[in-house]
Design a protein around this motif. Structure first.
Motif, short mmCIF file in Angstrom:
data_model
loop_
_atom_site.label_atom_id
_atom_site.label_comp_id
_atom_site.label_asym_id
_atom_site.label_seq_id
_atom_site.Cartn_x
_atom_site.Cartn_y
_atom_site.Cartn_z
N ALA A 25 0.95 -1.36 -0.20
CA ALA A 25 -0.07 0.22 -0.22
C ALA A 25 0.54 1.23 -0.08
CB ALA A 25 -1.07 -0.05 1.32
N CYS A 26 2.25 0.87 1.14
CA CYS A 26 3.11 2.18 0.71
C CYS A 26 3.39 2.40 -1.03
CB CYS A 26 3.85 2.36 2.02
SG CYS A 26 3.36 1.78 3.12
N LYS A 28 2.32 1.55 -3.48
CA LYS A 28 1.12 1.90 -4.87
C LYS A 28 0.76 3.78 -3.96
CE LYS A 28 0.16 -2.22 -5.50
NZ LYS A 28 -0.89 -3.84 -5.13
N ARG A 30 -1.61 4.31 -1.45
CA ARG A 30 -1.90 4.32 -1.08
C ARG A 30 -1.77 4.91 0.74
NH1 ARG A 30 -4.27 -1.18 -3.21
NH2 ARG A 30 -4.54 0.39 -5.26
N VAL A 31 -0.01 5.22 1.10
CA VAL A 31 -0.92 6.08 2.69
C VAL A 31 0.25 7.09 2.23
CG1 VAL A 31 0.80 5.14 4.44
CG2 VAL A 31 0.12 3.63 3.43
N ASN A 37 3.35 10.90 -0.60
CA ASN A 37 3.50 9.29 0.40
C ASN A 37 4.87 9.46 0.25
OD1 ASN A 37 0.80 9.39 -1.62
ND2 ASN A 37 2.29 9.21 -3.57
N GLN A 51 -2.76 9.27 6.44
CA GLN A 51 -4.09 8.54 5.84
C GLN A 51 -3.99 7.91 4.75
OE1 GLN A 51 -3.56 12.55 3.74
NE2 GLN A 51 -5.12 13.45 5.49
N VAL A 52 -4.26 6.80 4.98
CA VAL A 52 -4.70 5.38 4.30
C VAL A 52 -5.88 5.39 2.97
CG1 VAL A 52 -5.26 3.07 4.77
CG2 VAL A 52 -3.11 3.94 5.92
N ARG A 53 -5.29 5.03 1.83
CA ARG A 53 -6.53 5.01 1.23
C ARG A 53 -6.84 3.80 0.58
NH1 ARG A 53 -5.89 5.81 -4.60
NH2 ARG A 53 -3.51 6.34 -3.86
N LYS A 54 -7.58 3.33 1.17
CA LYS A 54 -8.98 2.30 0.73
C LYS A 54 -9.95 2.49 -0.13
CE LYS A 54 -6.96 -1.02 4.44
NZ LYS A 54 -7.26 -1.62 5.39
N PRO A 55 -9.84 2.14 -1.78
CA PRO A 55 -11.16 3.07 -2.49
C PRO A 55 -12.20 2.09 -1.83
CG PRO A 55 -9.36 2.80 -3.69
CD PRO A 55 -8.77 2.00 -2.55
N THR A 58 -10.53 7.16 2.18
CA THR A 58 -9.66 8.10 2.91
C THR A 58 -9.53 7.73 3.89
OG1 THR A 58 -8.68 8.93 0.85
CG2 THR A 58 -7.60 9.33 2.49
#
Length: 146
Positions: A25-26, A28, A30-31, A37, A51-55, A58
């Motif tokens: 995730a990092c 890509k 997304r963190v 990033n 902040q963690v983006r899990k579509p 966020t």
């Protein structure tokens, strides 16, 4: 211990199921910390907001304490505070209510639930009406004429 790798911390507080998923995730993007990033090796400190983006949502978490070891779910509130904004939860709720499964074309066949929803959408009356037609085709009589 005043700093811990972000991938280890997110795995320890159960944001991700495995450390390798947290590291991916990092990688890509997304963190983020502070809108930037981060790499999996980035060190986190107490007070950081992650902040963690899990579509399509966020999530935001504030670091209260550090740990490299995975813990039980009951201990997680001692190590992080969920500061996700309510509008993000509204997005999540809207997705849940809509019930639409966003499956990309060609990623497997429809499930039984998908088939039932499609039949409900098109209506069972359509299939019953097709049985009412009486076709007068006699294929055997054409063969005898030849």
């Amino acid at each position: 211990m005043n700093e811990v790798r972000i991938d280890k911390w997110m795995w320890a507080v159960r944001i991700f199921k495995t450390r390798s998923i947290a590291a991916d995730a990092c990688k890509k993007g997304r963190v983020m910390i502070g809108g930037v990033n981060v790499k999996p090796s980035r060190m986190v400190k107490v007070g950081d907001v992650i902040q963690v983006r899990k579509p399509p949502v966020t999530f935001s978490f504030k670091v209260l304490a550090l740990s490299e070891n995975r813990m039980g779910a009951k201990l997680v509130p001692n190590f992080m505070e969920n500061v996700t904004t309510p509008d993000q939860y509204e997005i999540l709720e809207m997705n849940r209510i809509s019930g639409f499964v966003n499956r990309a074309k060609g990623l497997g066949r429809p499930t039984k639930k998908d088939r039932r929803e499609l039949e409900q959408f098109t209506g069972a009356d359509f299939y019953e009406a097709a049985d009412d037609f009486d076709f007068d085709f006699d294929f055997d009589s054409e063969e005898e004429d030849s």
